[in-house]
Scaffold this active site. Structure first.
Site, mmCIF file in Angstrom:
data_model
loop_
_atom_site.group_PDB
_atom_site.id
_atom_site.type_symbol
_atom_site.label_atom_id
_atom_site.label_comp_id
_atom_site.label_asym_id
_atom_site.label_seq_id
_atom_site.Cartn_x
_atom_site.Cartn_y
_atom_site.Cartn_z
ATOM 1 N N MET A 106 32.872 47.316 48.935
ATOM 2 C CA MET A 106 32.456 47.610 47.564
ATOM 3 C C MET A 106 31.563 48.852 47.601
ATOM 4 S SD MET A 106 33.678 45.153 45.567
ATOM 5 C CE MET A 106 32.677 45.088 44.109
ATOM 6 N N ASN A 107 31.614 49.634 46.548
ATOM 7 C CA ASN A 107 30.777 50.834 46.388
ATOM 8 C C ASN A 107 31.086 51.956 47.369
ATOM 9 O OD1 ASN A 107 29.288 49.759 44.244
ATOM 10 N ND2 ASN A 107 27.845 48.778 45.627
ATOM 11 N N SER A 119 37.887 53.783 44.023
ATOM 12 C CA SER A 119 38.480 54.054 42.712
ATOM 13 C C SER A 119 38.309 55.513 42.309
ATOM 14 C CB SER A 119 37.887 53.128 41.646
ATOM 15 O OG SER A 119 38.250 51.788 41.931
ATOM 16 N N GLU A 149 42.907 48.518 44.140
ATOM 17 C CA GLU A 149 42.617 47.101 44.437
ATOM 18 C C GLU A 149 43.808 46.430 45.114
ATOM 19 O OE1 GLU A 149 39.622 46.173 44.214
ATOM 20 O OE2 GLU A 149 38.702 47.406 42.651
ATOM 21 N N GLN A 169 44.174 44.930 47.781
ATOM 22 C CA GLN A 169 43.946 43.646 48.467
ATOM 23 C C GLN A 169 44.536 42.486 47.677
ATOM 24 O OE1 GLN A 169 41.400 45.432 47.150
ATOM 25 N NE2 GLN A 169 40.118 44.093 45.895
ATOM 26 N N CYS A 222 20.064 48.531 54.771
ATOM 27 C CA CYS A 222 19.604 49.435 55.837
ATOM 28 C C CYS A 222 20.472 50.696 55.816
ATOM 29 C CB CYS A 222 19.665 48.735 57.201
ATOM 30 S SG CYS A 222 21.343 48.440 57.810
ATOM 31 N N ILE A 260 36.446 38.324 40.288
ATOM 32 C CA ILE A 260 36.259 39.716 39.903
ATOM 33 C C ILE A 260 34.802 39.925 39.532
ATOM 34 C CG2 ILE A 260 36.999 41.533 38.309
ATOM 35 C CD1 ILE A 260 39.198 40.543 40.221
ATOM 36 N N CYS A 298 26.124 45.845 56.318
ATOM 37 C CA CYS A 298 26.565 45.941 57.711
ATOM 38 C C CYS A 298 26.679 44.525 58.294
ATOM 39 C CB CYS A 298 25.579 46.782 58.529
ATOM 40 S SG CYS A 298 23.957 46.013 58.728
#
Length: 196
Positions: free
Chosen positions: A11-12, A16, A90, A92, A150, A174, A184
């Site tokens: 994510m992020n 997109s 998306e 996945q 981190c 969603i 991480c």
């Protein structure tokens, strides 16, 4: 020769915005692209791909029963304009059959396909679409971002419900920044050991 590309990230990571950029680059040269997005993801709106930066663009919705190969074949033969690239956001959420259909688009129609999506879910398990893309893609590329806690590279995702991190539940829910954070491996482990 066309290829099937799988570009994955947490994510992020900018997946997109990258797909919107790729579509723009093709279209700026007068080339036609088809852009697909899962029908279940309506965070930005129905039939849209959108990034957290605010950029959006229309896309063709994909349901579990959508036949991607036939849809692209019909578009290619009926429009009179060659499709230069197929883009999937998306990815996945695709099922195994749909990933195989992407390989047929590449192999039989000679159209490159770029699929963008998450690799693993909040339980650190592969999605069906991601697993099959990792198995079948000609080229695999990681889109990188940093951990929420981190400075390490994020490789996993933590899901929160009402602000509480969870690692059990339905694979597909969603959500956005309030629900998912890129982390991480170390911070993922610490999240569930009470260290964060």
């Amino acid at each position: 020769m066309a290829h099937l590309y799988f570009k994955y990230g947490t994510m992020n990571s900018g997946k997109s915005i990258e797909i919107i950029k790729v579509a723009h680059n093709y279209e700026e040269q007068g080339k036609r692209v088809l852009l697909f997005t899962p029908a279940i993801d309506t965070r930005i709106g129905a039939n849209l791909v959108g990034s957290r930066t605010g950029l959006t663009r229309p896309a063709i919705p994909v349901e579990a029963g959508t036949d991607l190969f036939e849809l692209v074949r019909r578009e290619q033969s009926g429009s009179g304009q060659r499709i230069s690239c197929v883009l999937v956001d998306e990815a996945q959420f695709l099922n195994k059959r749909q990933v195989l259909e992407l390989t047929w688009i590449v192999d039989e129609l000679d159209i490159p396909v770029m699929a963008f999506g998450l690799k693993n879910d909040f339980r650190n398990e592969l999605f069906e679409g991601s697993y099959n893309l990792l198995v079948n893609a000609d080229k695999i590329e990681e889109i990188k971002t940093i951990c929420w806690h981190c400075d390490r590279k994020a490789t996993m995702v933590v899901r929160s419900i009402d602000g509480v991190p969870v690692n059990e539940g339905d694979q597909i829910m969603i959500g956005g920044n309030d629900d998912y954070k890129p982390v991480c491996r170390s911070c993922y482990r610490k999240t569930f050991q009470g260290g964060l």
